[in-house]
Motif scaffolding. Structure first.
Motif, PDB file in Angstrom:
ATOM      1  N   ARG A  34      32.344  26.200  50.371  1.00  0.00           N
ATOM      2  CA  ARG A  34      32.534  26.918  51.637  1.00  0.00           C
ATOM      3  C   ARG A  34      33.200  28.287  51.518  1.00  0.00           C
ATOM      4  NH1 ARG A  34      35.861  24.645  55.026  1.00  0.00           N
ATOM      5  NH2 ARG A  34      36.949  23.388  53.472  1.00  0.00           N
ATOM      6  N   GLY A  35      33.235  28.879  50.347  1.00  0.00           N
ATOM      7  CA  GLY A  35      33.661  30.268  50.259  1.00  0.00           C
ATOM      8  C   GLY A  35      35.133  30.471  49.991  1.00  0.00           C
ATOM      9  N   PHE A  36      35.669  31.609  50.460  1.00  0.00           N
ATOM     10  CA  PHE A  36      36.990  32.062  50.035  1.00  0.00           C
ATOM     11  C   PHE A  36      37.845  32.493  51.222  1.00  0.00           C
ATOM     12  CE2 PHE A  36      33.754  32.987  46.893  1.00  0.00           C
ATOM     13  CZ  PHE A  36      34.268  32.392  45.746  1.00  0.00           C
ATOM     14  N   SER A  37      39.149  32.271  51.061  1.00  0.00           N
ATOM     15  CA  SER A  37      40.129  32.749  52.029  1.00  0.00           C
ATOM     16  C   SER A  37      41.471  32.812  51.309  1.00  0.00           C
ATOM     17  CB  SER A  37      40.197  31.804  53.242  1.00  0.00           C
ATOM     18  OG  SER A  37      41.114  32.303  54.188  1.00  0.00           O
ATOM     19  N   TRP A  38      42.500  33.269  52.015  1.00  0.00           N
ATOM     20  CA  TRP A  38      43.851  33.269  51.432  1.00  0.00           C
ATOM     21  C   TRP A  38      44.813  32.756  52.502  1.00  0.00           C
ATOM     22  CZ3 TRP A  38      44.421  34.608  46.285  1.00  0.00           C
ATOM     23  CH2 TRP A  38      45.723  34.526  45.782  1.00  0.00           C
ATOM     24  N   ASP A  39      44.653  31.467  52.814  1.00  0.00           N
ATOM     25  CA  ASP A  39      45.436  30.856  53.883  1.00  0.00           C
ATOM     26  C   ASP A  39      46.093  29.552  53.459  1.00  0.00           C
ATOM     27  OD1 ASP A  39      43.181  29.339  53.587  1.00  0.00           O
ATOM     28  OD2 ASP A  39      42.459  29.563  55.646  1.00  0.00           O
ATOM     29  N   GLY A  40      46.147  29.293  52.155  1.00  0.00           N
ATOM     30  CA  GLY A  40      46.752  28.065  51.659  1.00  0.00           C
ATOM     31  C   GLY A  40      45.816  26.873  51.640  1.00  0.00           C
ATOM     32  N   SER A  41      44.619  27.019  52.186  1.00  0.00           N
ATOM     33  CA  SER A  41      43.669  25.905  52.261  1.00  0.00           C
ATOM     34  C   SER A  41      42.859  25.788  50.976  1.00  0.00           C
ATOM     35  CB  SER A  41      42.728  26.112  53.452  1.00  0.00           C
ATOM     36  OG  SER A  41      41.872  27.225  53.196  1.00  0.00           O
ATOM     37  N   ALA A  42      41.885  24.879  51.012  1.00  0.00           N
ATOM     38  CA  ALA A  42      40.983  24.725  49.865  1.00  0.00           C
ATOM     39  C   ALA A  42      40.177  25.998  49.621  1.00  0.00           C
ATOM     40  CB  ALA A  42      40.046  23.544  50.096  1.00  0.00           C
ATOM     41  N   LEU A  43      39.988  26.789  50.663  1.00  0.00           N
ATOM     42  CA  LEU A  43      39.262  28.046  50.489  1.00  0.00           C
ATOM     43  C   LEU A  43      40.061  29.031  49.638  1.00  0.00           C
ATOM     44  CD1 LEU A  43      37.758  28.637  54.056  1.00  0.00           C
ATOM     45  CD2 LEU A  43      36.765  27.433  52.093  1.00  0.00           C
ATOM     46  N   GLN A  44      41.379  28.935  49.713  1.00  0.00           N
ATOM     47  CA  GLN A  44      42.204  29.774  48.837  1.00  0.00           C
ATOM     48  C   GLN A  44      42.111  29.288  47.399  1.00  0.00           C
ATOM     49  OE1 GLN A  44      46.191  30.738  50.105  1.00  0.00           O
ATOM     50  NE2 GLN A  44      46.932  30.887  47.999  1.00  0.00           N
ATOM     51  N   PHE A  45      42.065  27.961  47.219  1.00  0.00           N
ATOM     52  CA  PHE A  45      41.940  27.428  45.859  1.00  0.00           C
ATOM     53  C   PHE A  45      40.683  27.948  45.182  1.00  0.00           C
ATOM     54  CE2 PHE A  45      40.234  24.443  42.824  1.00  0.00           C
ATOM     55  CZ  PHE A  45      41.319  24.215  41.988  1.00  0.00           C
ATOM     56  N   ASN A  46      39.634  28.194  45.957  1.00  0.00           N
ATOM     57  CA  ASN A  46      38.375  28.657  45.369  1.00  0.00           C
ATOM     58  C   ASN A  46      38.529  29.967  44.608  1.00  0.00           C
ATOM     59  OD1 ASN A  46      36.925  26.448  46.286  1.00  0.00           O
ATOM     60  ND2 ASN A  46      36.267  27.469  48.172  1.00  0.00           N
ATOM     61  N   TRP A  47      39.572  30.748  44.958  1.00  0.00           N
ATOM     62  CA  TRP A  47      39.820  31.969  44.205  1.00  0.00           C
ATOM     63  C   TRP A  47      40.279  31.677  42.773  1.00  0.00           C
ATOM     64  CZ3 TRP A  47      37.978  36.443  45.306  1.00  0.00           C
ATOM     65  CH2 TRP A  47      37.803  36.849  46.629  1.00  0.00           C
ATOM     66  N   HIS A  48      40.906  30.533  42.582  1.00  0.00           N
ATOM     67  CA  HIS A  48      41.496  30.227  41.271  1.00  0.00           C
ATOM     68  C   HIS A  48      40.467  30.242  40.144  1.00  0.00           C
ATOM     69  CE1 HIS A  48      43.982  28.444  38.172  1.00  0.00           C
ATOM     70  NE2 HIS A  48      43.177  27.398  38.101  1.00  0.00           N
ATOM     71  N   PRO A  49      39.401  29.452  40.196  1.00  0.00           N
ATOM     72  CA  PRO A  49      38.433  29.503  39.089  1.00  0.00           C
ATOM     73  C   PRO A  49      37.744  30.856  38.953  1.00  0.00           C
ATOM     74  CG  PRO A  49      37.608  28.132  40.884  1.00  0.00           C
ATOM     75  CD  PRO A  49      39.024  28.425  41.201  1.00  0.00           C
TER      76      PRO A  49
END
Length: 244
Positions: A34-49
């Motif tokens: 589901r893409g990327f964000s920077w809000d502490g959610s799983a979408l923020q985790f997606n930035w890690h890899p």
């Protein structure tokens, strides 16, 4: 074929594989998670890899090959030292940002940190990378660095550079495997051992990363692409300036 021509033939797979790694990890996290964000959610985790592959593997791999390009040999080495150091600094910053993404996500969701082998290897890799960069800065770019220090530091610098790339590879492929175990075995869809489409794609991404690192090591191992050293270049910058 001349060293310059053969280098470009060898570098095309390296450049292509690096871009495919970036596109692959970005598509994986965007399409299935589901893409990327920077809000502490799983979408923020997606930035890690994405950030770790971009910094620790691809940009780092490109940076270590700067001195192997024959067209740079007739130019001032200091210029390409700065390019090398700049690319590595950018790679380090992306890696640190990738760590921030996962730690912030874990803190927001009350997930424990640093319990897996992947976490330990990854953090040690970034710490070693930071130490290597600072050591290289003090040894090869500061004009007050003594010649004996540079001479003794060079083989250590080369060894550490290769070790970091190996550790980066280990961190990335173990992280991909860990993510697949967590997301596929914990979901209501097909489990990991049934090899669903996401698993096939992510495993292929891991193989692409392995191939990229192998090509980088292949280029590094070719003595024909080793920059010729001169006496003038081996003398510290301050001495060069005083002698002109």
């Amino acid at each position: 074929m001349s060293p310059s021509g053969s280098f470009w033939v060898g570098s095309v797979p390296c450049l292509s594989l690096g871009l495919l790694c970036l596109l692959g990890v970005s598509f994986w996290r965007a399409h299935w998670h589901r893409g990327f964000s920077w809000d502490g959610s799983a979408l923020q985790f997606n930035w890690h890899p994405v950030l770790m592959v971009a910094g620790l593997v691809v940009l780092y791999g490109y940076a270590v090959l700067v001195f192997r390009a024959p067209f740079t040999w007739r130019q001032k080495k200091l210029t390409w030292k700065l390019v090398h150091a700049g690319l590595l600094l950018l790679a380090l910053l992306l890696s640190v940002l990738g760590l921030c993404a996962v730690f912030d996500n874990h803190r927001s969701l009350n997930i424990p940190n640093m319990y897996s082998l992947h976490s330990w290897v990854g953090l040690c890799t970034v710490i070693m990378f930071a130490f290597q960069w600072l050591l290289g800065l003090s040894g090869f770019l500061l004009p007050c660095s003594p010649l004996w220090f540079r001479s003794n530091l060079k083989p250590v610098h080369i060894w550490m550079g290769k070790a970091i790339l190996i550790l980066s590879l280990a961190s990335c492929i173990s992280g991909i495997n860990e993510l697949l175990f967590f997301t596929l075995n914990g979901s209501s869809g097909d489990p990991y051992n049934s090899l669903p489409v996401e698993a096939k794609f992510a495993n292929s991404l891991g193989l692409l990363i392995v191939a990229f690192v192998l090509v980088v090591f292949g280029i590094l191992s070719n003595d024909n692409w080793q920059r010729p050293e001169t006496v003038h270049e081996s003398v510290p910058l301050m001495l060069n300036e005083n002698s002109t």
